[in-house]
Design a protein around this motif. Structure first.
Motif, mmCIF file in Angstrom:
data_model
loop_
_atom_site.group_PDB
_atom_site.id
_atom_site.type_symbol
_atom_site.label_atom_id
_atom_site.label_comp_id
_atom_site.label_asym_id
_atom_site.label_seq_id
_atom_site.Cartn_x
_atom_site.Cartn_y
_atom_site.Cartn_z
ATOM 1 N N HIS A 262 11.982 80.099 24.396
ATOM 2 C CA HIS A 262 10.549 79.830 24.213
ATOM 3 C C HIS A 262 9.796 81.158 24.108
ATOM 4 O O HIS A 262 8.916 81.319 23.263
ATOM 5 N N VAL B 182 4.061 72.635 23.399
ATOM 6 C CA VAL B 182 5.145 71.739 22.995
ATOM 7 C C VAL B 182 4.589 70.344 22.752
ATOM 8 O O VAL B 182 3.524 70.025 23.267
ATOM 9 N N PHE C 217 11.483 72.253 20.525
ATOM 10 C CA PHE C 217 11.002 73.006 21.682
ATOM 11 C C PHE C 217 10.194 72.026 22.517
ATOM 12 O O PHE C 217 9.204 71.460 22.039
ATOM 13 N N PHE D 230 12.002 73.737 28.015
ATOM 14 C CA PHE D 230 11.428 74.960 28.564
ATOM 15 C C PHE D 230 12.132 75.474 29.816
ATOM 16 O O PHE D 230 12.510 76.645 29.879
ATOM 17 N N ILE E 189 6.763 80.377 21.626
ATOM 18 C CA ILE E 189 6.356 78.973 21.794
ATOM 19 C C ILE E 189 5.421 78.899 22.994
ATOM 20 O O ILE E 189 5.816 79.188 24.118
#
Length: 148
Positions: free
Chosen positions: A94, A102, A57, A87, A99
């Motif tokens: 994400h 990162v 990610f 992203f 998330i």
């Protein structure tokens, strides 16, 4: 005049007591944010047929992310798929996996169970050893690498 001296003395005592109490007070360390790392991936979200998946990610504006992606790409093989979940290209993933920072790298098995994960920068040696140990337990001297 006497009243002013008494008032000054009371203020001085109050300040002294306040300072003394403040010094004795234990100051807790500020809380540190904990990054959310997925523990399970839906393998249907990643178009890879290999039994192992390394998902990074990342964000295009993150220099550390680019370094992690480069290190992960070396692992690509008939047994290991490597996917950069950048992203701007994969906002929905994400969001789905929560998330919020990162880079986050996860190694998932064929069922999508995350077996190893890393947050932030990492060394190629640590990454490769963690993947080797996940695929063949006991194959490295540091089996705890990538265990959160």
């Amino acid at each position: 005049m006497v009243q002013a001296v008494v008032a000054l003395a009371v203020v001085a005592v109050a300040v002294g007591v306040g300072l003394l109490l403040r010094r004795r007070q234990v100051v807790q360390a500020p809380t540190q944010p904990r990054l959310a790392v997925p523990s399970q991936l839906d393998r249907a979200d990643f178009p890879a047929a290999q039994p192992w998946l390394v998902a990074v990610f990342s964000s295009a504006s993150c220099h550390t992310c680019a370094d992690v992606v480069r290190k992960a790409e070396v692992l690509a093989s008939p047994e290991v798929a490597v996917v950069d979940v950048e992203f701007s290209a994969h906002r929905e993933l994400h969001r789905k996996y929560g998330i919020d920072a990162v880079p986050i790298l996860v190694l998932a098995d064929a069922e999508g169970v995350v077996r190893r994960s890393f947050t932030g920068p990492l060394t190629a040696t640590d990454l490769w050893a963690a993947v080797a140990d996940a695929r063949q337990p006991g194959s490295t001297p540091e089996p705890e690498l990538g265990n959160g």
